[in-house]
Design an enzyme around this catalytic site. Structure first.
Site, PDB file in Angstrom:
ATOM      1  CG  HIS A 118      -2.113  -0.848   1.092  1.00 53.10           C
ATOM      2  ND1 HIS A 118      -3.087  -0.935   2.051  1.00 53.10           N
ATOM      3  CD2 HIS A 118      -2.493  -1.675   0.095  1.00 53.10           C
ATOM      4  CE1 HIS A 118      -4.029  -1.781   1.637  1.00 53.10           C
ATOM      5  NE2 HIS A 118      -3.683  -2.245   0.473  1.00 53.10           N
ATOM      6  CE1 TYR A 128      -6.622   0.145   4.621  1.00 54.28           C
ATOM      7  CE2 TYR A 128      -5.663   2.332   4.370  1.00 54.28           C
ATOM      8  CZ  TYR A 128      -5.521   0.958   4.414  1.00 54.28           C
ATOM      9  OH  TYR A 128      -4.283   0.401   4.238  1.00 54.28           O
ATOM     10  CD  GLU A 170      -1.303   1.165   4.434  1.00 54.16           C
ATOM     11  OE1 GLU A 170      -2.065   2.109   4.142  1.00 54.16           O
ATOM     12  OE2 GLU A 170      -1.660  -0.029   4.365  1.00 54.16           O
ATOM     13  CD  GLN A 237       3.579  -2.935  -6.824  1.00 52.02           C
ATOM     14  OE1 GLN A 237       3.041  -3.933  -7.292  1.00 52.02           O
ATOM     15  NE2 GLN A 237       2.980  -1.760  -6.798  1.00 52.02           N
ATOM     16  CB  THR A 310      14.932  -8.723  -9.724  1.00 61.16           C
ATOM     17  OG1 THR A 310      13.665  -9.147  -9.253  1.00 61.16           O
ATOM     18  CG2 THR A 310      14.986  -8.802 -11.235  1.00 61.16           C
ATOM     19  N   GLY A 422       2.971  -9.647  -7.379  1.00 62.84           N
ATOM     20  CA  GLY A 422       1.589  -9.648  -7.882  1.00 62.84           C
ATOM     21  C   GLY A 422       0.604 -10.081  -6.825  1.00 62.84           C
TER      22      GLY A 422
END
Ligand SMILES: NC(=O)C1=CN([C@@H]2O[C@H](COP(=O)(O)OP(=O)(O)OC[C@H]3O[C@@H](n4cnc5c(N)ncnc54)[C@H](O)[C@@H]3O)[C@@H](O)[C@H]2O)C=CC1
Length: 430
Positions: A118, A128, A170, A237, A310, A422
Site C-alpha cells: 500500500h 479505507y 503505513e 512493482q 532480481t 503480484g
C-alpha cells in the site's frame, strides 16, 4: 487498498514469517469484542462461501463510482483475469480466521506485506473509508437479509481492526521514507535500458527533481507508474537490483509478462520494453518491501527462479559491497541458460564474494551440463549449513517446492522468507 496484496503465510501451508515482525506500526494487538467474535464466527461460513461474489460486486461498485481507480491505481490485468478478486477474498477470510483462531496474536505477516505494498502505491487513510462503503454495500447485496445490523457491525469491526492497523503501519512507513502520507511519487529519467535476455531488461533511472537517490534495503522494490497510450496510468512493482556505480541512479529489471494460454500480455512490462527509452520520464515510488536481507552473520541461501532473481541480485551486490564473510549458497532455476537474467553478474558477484556456492538449474541446459543440475530446482545435492536463513523468490510452485524441501531438511519455517510478486494466489488457495 486492502485488497491489493493479500498474504499467503496465514494458510497452514505457509506459516508466518517472523522477519516481518519488525514492521513499524504493528504494535497494537487487535482483538475482536466478544459479541462480534460470536457473530463473525457464526456467519463466517456464509460470508466465506460468498466471498468471491462479494469481491466481484465490491469491485464493480467501487469502479462504477470511481473509474479513475481502475484506470490509475489497480492492476487492470488482474481485474480482468479475476486474480485480484480471489486475492481480496483470501485476505478477508484469512484475517477474520486469524482473529477468531488466534485472538491476541496479530497476523503480522499478512498485514506487513499489505502495508508495504500500500505504501508503495501511496494509499491514504481516506481510501479505507471508501473501500468500507463499497465492500459493505456488496456484502449486503450478495447476502441480503442475512446481514442484519448486528452482523454488519461485527464485520465492520473486523474491517476497521485490519484497516486501522494498516493505516498506522503505513503512516510509519511514510514517516520512515520522509514523505507526507501517500506522497511517494518522484519523477525519474531513464538513462539506460540494457537487454538481459530476450524477455528481460535492466533499467537505470535517475531522480529528475534534483533530489538524491533514495536509500533502500536489498530485497526492496519500487512501484513504477507509466502512462499507457489510452491515458491510463498503471502501476507495477519491480525489485531494485542495485544503485548505479556513480551513486546517482537506481537499477531495476523487468521481464515481459507473457499472457498465459493466449491471454493478454502484461500491460506495463510490455510498455516498458516496447516504448520506454533512455531520456523518457517515469514515476517511481519510494522503496518499500519487508523481505530484506537480515543484518546477521549466519549462512544464507538465496534461491530464485525466473525473474525472481532480481531481489537476490540486490542482496548479493550488498553482500559484496559490505565485504561480507557470510557463507552464501546461491541457487537459481531457469528454463535455459539463455533465459537466465543476471547469469554472468551472479557468477561474477559470487566469485568476488568468495564465500559463495552456486547451483544453477536449467530445464534445457546447453552443452555438457551436470545431470544433478538439470531440470527443476532440487536440494538433494545442495549443502545446507546449520543456522541457515533462506530467501526465496520465484513462481509460486517453485517457492512451494523449495519450502517443502527445506522443511524436510530441517530448516525451521521461521528461517524461510519469501517475496511474492503480484496478487497473492496462495492465500486464496489457488
Ligand atoms: N515471487 C513471485 O511471486 C514471483 C512470481 N513470478 C511470476 O511467475 C510467473 C513466471 O515467471 P518467470 O520468471 O517467467 O518464470 P518461468 O516460468 O520462466 O519459470 C522459471 C523457473 O521456475 C521453475 N518452476 C516453474 N514452475 C515450477 C514448478 N511447478 N515447480 C518447481 N519449479 C518450477 C523452473 O525451474 C523454471 O525454469 C510470472 O507470472 C511471474 O509474474 C515470477 C518471479 C517471482
Amino acid at each position: 487498498m486492502l485488497s491489493e496484496t493479500p498474504d499467503l503465510r496465514e494458510t497452514p501451508e505457509l506459516p508466518e514469517n517472523p522477519g516481518h515482525l519488525e514492521t513499524p506500526g504493528l504494535t497494537e494487538t487487535p482483538a475482536l469484542s466478544e459479541g462480534s467474535a460470536a457473530l463473525v464466527r457464526a456467519t463466517l461460513p456464509a460470508v466465506g462461501g460468498a466471498l468471491d461474489a462479494i469481491s466481484e460486486r465490491f469491485y464493480a461498485r467501487l469502479f462504477a463510482a470511481h473509474p479513475e481507480l481502475l484506470r490509475d491505481l489497480f492492476n487492470r490485468g488482474n481485474q480482468a483475469n479475476g486474480a485480484q478478486r480471489q486475492a481480496l477474498a483470501g485476505a478477508i477470510a484469512g484475517f477474520a480466521t486469524a482473529l477468531l483462531d488466534r485472538p491476541g496474536r496479530r497476523p503480522d505477516a499478512l498485514l506487513s506485506r499489505i502495508a508495504h505494498k500500500h505504501a508503495s502505491l501511496g494509499i491514504t487513510r481516506d481510501q479505507y473509508a471508501l473501500v468500507h462503503t463499497h465492500l459493505f454495500a456488496a456484502i449486503a447485496e450478495v447476502l441480503g437479509e442475512a446481514v442484519t445490523a448486528e452482523v454488519a457491525a461485527a464485520w465492520g469491526e473486523v474491517y476497521w481492526l485490519m484497516a486501522d492497523t494498516l493505516i498506522a503501519a503505513e503512516a510509519r512507513l511514510y514517516q520512515e521514507a520522509r514523505v507526507a502520507d501517500g506522497d511517494v511519487w518522484r519523477p525519474y529519467r531513464v538513462t539506460e535500458v540494457r537487454p538481459l535476455t530476450g524477455d528481460a531488461a535492466a533499467f537505470t533511472v535517475r531522480p529528475d527533481d534534483g533530489g538524491p537517490v533514495p536509500a533502500f534495503r536489498p530485497g526492496q522494490y519500487v512501484s513504477v507508474r507509466v502512462e499507457l497510450p489510452d491515458g491510463a496510468r498503471q502501476i507495477r512493482q519491480y525489485s531494485l537490483t542495485g544503485t548505479a556505480g556513480d551513486g546517482l541512479g537506481l537499477h531495476f529489471a523487468v521481464k515481459r509478462e507473457r499472457g498465459a494460454e493466449g491471454g493478454p500480455h502484461g500491460e506495463v512490462s510490455t510498455h516498458l520494453h516496447d516504448r520506454v527509452r533512455p531520456g523518457d520520464l517515469l514515476r517511481l515510488s519510494a522503496p518499500f518491501g519487508d523481505v530484506t536481507l537480515d543484518a546477521g552473520e549466519g549462512p544464507l541461501l538465496l534461491a530464485s527462479a525466473g525473474i525472481g532473481c532480481t531481489p537476490m541480485t540486490g542482496m548479493l551486490r550488498q553482500l559484496v559491497a559490505t565485504r561480507s564473510c557470510r557463507p552464501v549458497t546461491v541457487l537459481h532455476a531457469d528454463r535455459a541458460p539463455g533465459t537466465h537474467a543476471f547469469r554472468d553478474e551472479t557468477a561474477k558477484l559470487a566469485a568476488e564474494l568468495g564465500t559463495v556456492r552456486t547451483h544453477f538449474f536449467y530445464e534445457t541446459p546447453e552443452g555438457d551440463w551436470p545431470d544433478e543440475h538439470t531440470g527443476r530446482a532440487d536440494l538433494r545435492h545442495v549443502e545446507l549449513p546449520e543456522g541457515l536463513t533462506a530467501y526465496l523468490c520465484g513462481p509460486l510452485p517453485f517457492m512451494r517446492s523449495l519450502r517443502g524441501q527445506l522443511l524436510d531438511r530441517g530448516v525451521p519455517e521461521e528461517r524461510i522468507r519469501y517475496e511474492v510478486f503480484g496478487p497473492d494466489a496462495w492465500q486464496a488457495g489457488v
